[in-house]
Design a protein around this motif. Structure first.
Motif, mmCIF file in Angstrom:
data_model
loop_
_atom_site.group_PDB
_atom_site.id
_atom_site.type_symbol
_atom_site.label_atom_id
_atom_site.label_comp_id
_atom_site.label_asym_id
_atom_site.label_seq_id
_atom_site.Cartn_x
_atom_site.Cartn_y
_atom_site.Cartn_z
ATOM 1 N N SER A 52 -13.636 -17.653 -20.364
ATOM 2 C CA SER A 52 -14.632 -17.559 -21.433
ATOM 3 C C SER A 52 -14.713 -18.828 -22.283
ATOM 4 C CB SER A 52 -14.349 -16.343 -22.308
ATOM 5 O OG SER A 52 -14.578 -15.147 -21.598
ATOM 6 N N PRO A 53 -13.586 -19.455 -22.656
ATOM 7 C CA PRO A 53 -13.713 -20.695 -23.431
ATOM 8 C C PRO A 53 -14.491 -21.781 -22.698
ATOM 9 C CG PRO A 53 -11.495 -19.823 -23.648
ATOM 10 C CD PRO A 53 -12.176 -19.015 -22.569
ATOM 11 N N ALA A 54 -14.303 -21.874 -21.380
ATOM 12 C CA ALA A 54 -15.034 -22.876 -20.609
ATOM 13 C C ALA A 54 -16.530 -22.570 -20.595
ATOM 14 C CB ALA A 54 -14.494 -22.936 -19.186
ATOM 15 N N ILE A 55 -16.888 -21.292 -20.458
ATOM 16 C CA ILE A 55 -18.303 -20.902 -20.426
ATOM 17 C C ILE A 55 -18.973 -21.191 -21.761
ATOM 18 C CG2 ILE A 55 -19.902 -18.968 -20.196
ATOM 19 C CD1 ILE A 55 -17.815 -17.665 -18.321
ATOM 20 N N HIS A 56 -18.403 -20.653 -22.829
ATOM 21 C CA HIS A 56 -19.011 -20.832 -24.148
ATOM 22 C C HIS A 56 -18.977 -22.298 -24.579
ATOM 23 C CE1 HIS A 56 -19.655 -16.570 -25.321
ATOM 24 N NE2 HIS A 56 -18.711 -16.368 -24.410
ATOM 25 N N GLY A 57 -17.879 -22.992 -24.240
ATOM 26 C CA GLY A 57 -17.793 -24.412 -24.572
ATOM 27 C C GLY A 57 -18.869 -25.229 -23.872
ATOM 28 N N PHE A 58 -19.165 -24.879 -22.620
ATOM 29 C CA PHE A 58 -20.227 -25.556 -21.872
ATOM 30 C C PHE A 58 -21.567 -25.359 -22.566
ATOM 31 C CE2 PHE A 58 -23.570 -25.357 -18.635
ATOM 32 C CZ PHE A 58 -23.392 -26.559 -17.947
ATOM 33 N N TRP A 59 -21.872 -24.123 -22.947
ATOM 34 C CA TRP A 59 -23.156 -23.855 -23.605
ATOM 35 C C TRP A 59 -23.233 -24.516 -24.971
ATOM 36 C CZ3 TRP A 59 -22.715 -18.006 -22.118
ATOM 37 C CH2 TRP A 59 -23.151 -17.837 -20.805
ATOM 38 N N ILE A 60 -22.145 -24.485 -25.717
ATOM 39 C CA ILE A 60 -22.118 -25.133 -27.040
ATOM 40 C C ILE A 60 -22.423 -26.620 -26.895
ATOM 41 C CG2 ILE A 60 -20.557 -25.870 -28.890
ATOM 42 C CD1 ILE A 60 -19.232 -23.062 -28.629
ATOM 43 N N GLU A 61 -21.806 -27.260 -25.903
ATOM 44 C CA GLU A 61 -22.039 -28.689 -25.678
ATOM 45 C C GLU A 61 -23.473 -28.960 -25.262
ATOM 46 O OE1 GLU A 61 -20.320 -32.377 -22.939
ATOM 47 O OE2 GLU A 61 -19.458 -30.371 -22.769
ATOM 48 N N GLN A 62 -24.007 -28.127 -24.358
ATOM 49 C CA GLN A 62 -25.375 -28.340 -23.884
ATOM 50 C C GLN A 62 -26.386 -28.208 -25.020
ATOM 51 O OE1 GLN A 62 -26.108 -29.444 -20.777
ATOM 52 N NE2 GLN A 62 -23.880 -29.486 -20.516
ATOM 53 N N LEU A 63 -26.130 -27.302 -25.936
ATOM 54 C CA LEU A 63 -27.059 -27.059 -27.044
ATOM 55 C C LEU A 63 -26.782 -27.943 -28.248
ATOM 56 C CD1 LEU A 63 -27.197 -23.148 -26.876
ATOM 57 C CD2 LEU A 63 -28.987 -24.742 -26.155
ATOM 58 N N PHE A 108 -23.834 -16.826 -31.900
ATOM 59 C CA PHE A 108 -24.383 -18.089 -32.390
ATOM 60 C C PHE A 108 -25.883 -18.069 -32.641
ATOM 61 C CE2 PHE A 108 -20.623 -19.252 -29.740
ATOM 62 C CZ PHE A 108 -19.794 -19.608 -30.800
ATOM 63 N N GLY A 109 -26.543 -16.929 -32.381
ATOM 64 C CA GLY A 109 -27.940 -16.763 -32.764
ATOM 65 C C GLY A 109 -28.941 -17.470 -31.881
ATOM 66 N N MET A 110 -28.543 -17.884 -30.688
ATOM 67 C CA MET A 110 -29.504 -18.485 -29.762
ATOM 68 C C MET A 110 -29.079 -18.209 -28.325
ATOM 69 S SD MET A 110 -28.731 -22.572 -30.173
ATOM 70 C CE MET A 110 -29.343 -22.524 -31.845
ATOM 71 N N LYS A 111 -30.074 -18.252 -27.454
ATOM 72 C CA LYS A 111 -29.804 -17.986 -26.050
ATOM 73 C C LYS A 111 -29.109 -19.187 -25.410
ATOM 74 C CE LYS A 111 -33.786 -14.895 -25.376
ATOM 75 N NZ LYS A 111 -32.967 -13.679 -25.135
ATOM 76 N N PRO A 112 -28.167 -18.946 -24.511
ATOM 77 C CA PRO A 112 -27.528 -20.060 -23.808
ATOM 78 C C PRO A 112 -28.472 -20.648 -22.768
ATOM 79 C CG PRO A 112 -26.739 -17.984 -22.931
ATOM 80 C CD PRO A 112 -27.610 -17.633 -24.101
ATOM 81 N N PRO A 113 -28.238 -21.886 -22.339
ATOM 82 C CA PRO A 113 -29.127 -22.554 -21.362
ATOM 83 C C PRO A 113 -28.847 -22.082 -19.941
ATOM 84 C CG PRO A 113 -27.345 -24.029 -21.998
ATOM 85 C CD PRO A 113 -27.185 -22.776 -22.835
ATOM 86 N N ARG A 114 -29.424 -20.947 -19.569
ATOM 87 C CA ARG A 114 -29.149 -20.360 -18.260
ATOM 88 C C ARG A 114 -29.727 -21.189 -17.104
ATOM 89 N NH1 ARG A 114 -27.567 -15.123 -18.246
ATOM 90 N NH2 ARG A 114 -26.832 -15.702 -16.155
ATOM 91 N N ASP A 115 -30.589 -22.150 -17.400
ATOM 92 C CA ASP A 115 -31.082 -23.017 -16.337
ATOM 93 C C ASP A 115 -29.983 -23.948 -15.825
ATOM 94 O OD1 ASP A 115 -31.122 -24.285 -18.871
ATOM 95 O OD2 ASP A 115 -32.510 -25.805 -18.144
ATOM 96 N N ARG A 116 -28.823 -23.944 -16.487
ATOM 97 C CA ARG A 116 -27.696 -24.774 -16.062
ATOM 98 C C ARG A 116 -26.611 -23.931 -15.390
ATOM 99 N NH1 ARG A 116 -28.101 -29.596 -19.077
ATOM 100 N NH2 ARG A 116 -26.546 -30.420 -17.605
ATOM 101 N N ASP A 117 -26.962 -22.720 -14.944
ATOM 102 C CA ASP A 117 -25.969 -21.813 -14.353
ATOM 103 C C ASP A 117 -25.273 -22.411 -13.129
ATOM 104 O OD1 ASP A 117 -26.323 -19.891 -16.266
ATOM 105 O OD2 ASP A 117 -27.008 -18.319 -14.899
ATOM 106 N N ALA A 118 -26.018 -23.117 -12.288
ATOM 107 C CA ALA A 118 -25.419 -23.677 -11.073
ATOM 108 C C ALA A 118 -24.341 -24.694 -11.438
ATOM 109 C CB ALA A 118 -26.489 -24.318 -10.200
ATOM 110 N N GLU A 119 -24.628 -25.519 -12.407
ATOM 111 C CA GLU A 119 -23.650 -26.504 -12.879
ATOM 112 C C GLU A 119 -22.439 -25.814 -13.496
ATOM 113 O OE1 GLU A 119 -23.478 -30.198 -16.105
ATOM 114 O OE2 GLU A 119 -25.412 -29.307 -15.532
ATOM 115 N N LEU A 120 -22.705 -24.768 -14.270
ATOM 116 C CA LEU A 120 -21.616 -24.012 -14.898
ATOM 117 C C LEU A 120 -20.733 -23.367 -13.850
ATOM 118 C CD1 LEU A 120 -20.192 -22.717 -17.335
ATOM 119 C CD2 LEU A 120 -21.976 -20.945 -17.335
#
Length: 284
Positions: free
Chosen positions: A17-28, A266-278
């Motif tokens: 979970s930290p890797a997933i959320h950290g990835f989205w936090i960085e992307q946004l 965090f009040g916003m949708k994560p960037p799911r268009d980056r799922d393959a990279e994630l």
């Protein structure tokens, strides 16, 4: 001040979970962080009391073995989590109120929504495991018209879950080892049916024994779904692939449930268009 959230469990070092959320936090580009914290069962109450007073703390995800135990320490539980009887996400309101919800059900269903959009003469799911995640899975499958065979070490517990979460329809509770040995059952034509075989247990996880499942119990055309995330390629899924069956790995549910929690924190949708990279990052 930096908004933050975390995942709690015992053990917790294996959590992705930290890797997933950290990835989205960085992307946004958010000013936020997400951590993992070991919390023992006897420390749940003190942990949550301490978090109530932290205005920067948005909430936490809850993993094994606390998904049901946390219910006793929350101020509110939303209808979805209350029906499932398990919480995987806790959100802190600005007044310090802690609200429990469950994103496991939507996360589990996400990768099969295409199949569920089609019409079938019959839908059956063999679900192995009776923990908190299994409760969410049973609830979701029942909503979509599945006949469910729920297997657990304690069939009475399995029966209780079915009676609570799937009270209508004809469902079956069996011993977990019911599927361990081969069967010569002759399956009928399943061309207009949807069959799922789901490992909803921790068996097959790194450090755990493999799930004993003989694939002669799976009808032709079944979809094998394993919620274990470490390793991603489990013996369960390897056995399904050897039979030529379609498979869904645990990262699908993990990312799906995390997406729902991320938006709550965090009040916003994560960037799911980056799922393959994630997924590539998580599978390393």
């Amino acid at each position: 001040m930096t908004a933050w959230a975390e995942v709690i469990g015992d053990p917790i070092t294996q959590s992705k979970s930290p890797a997933i959320h950290g990835f989205w936090i960085e992307q946004l580009g958010l000013d936020a962080r997400y951590e993992a914290r070991l919390v023992h069962a006897d420390g749940l109450a003190d942990y949550l009391d301490a978090r109530r007073g932290d205005a920067d703390w948005c909430g936490c995800n809850v993993t094994m073995p606390h998904k049901q135990a946390v219910l006793d320490f929350l101020d509110e539980v939303d209808p979805v989590a209350a029906r499932i009887g398990a919480v995987n996400t806790i959100v802190r309101r600005t007044n310090g109120t802690l609200v429990g919800t469950n994103t496991d059900m939507s996360g589990f269903l996400e990768p099969v929504m295409g199949e569920l959009a089609s019409r079938h003469l019959f839908r059956m799911a063999r679900v192995l495991g009776t923990g908190g995640a299994a409760r969410a899975i049973v609830a979701g499958l029942a909503e979509h018209g599945f006949t469910i065979v729920l297997a657990g070490r304690d069939p009475e517990k399995a029966r209780g879950i079915l009676d609570t979460l799937a009270p209508t329809g004809e469902h079956y509770a069996v011993q977990l080892d019911h599927f361990a040995g081969p069967t010569d059952f002759a399956f009928d034509d399943r061309s207009q049916c949807l069959d799922l075989v789901v490992n909803a247990s921790p068996l097959g996880m790194r450090g755990q024994p493999a799930l004993a499942f003989d694939w002669s119990h799976a009808p032709p055309g079944s979809i094998a779904y394993d919620i274990v995330t470490d390793p991603v390629a489990t013996p369960f899924l390897d056995g399904a692939r050897a039979r030529g069956l379609a498979t869904i790995d645990g990262l699908a549910m993990l990312v799906g449930q995390a997406a729902g929690a991320f938006e709550l924190f965090f009040g916003m949708k994560p960037p799911r268009d980056r799922d393959a990279e994630l997924r590539d990052m998580l599978a390393r």
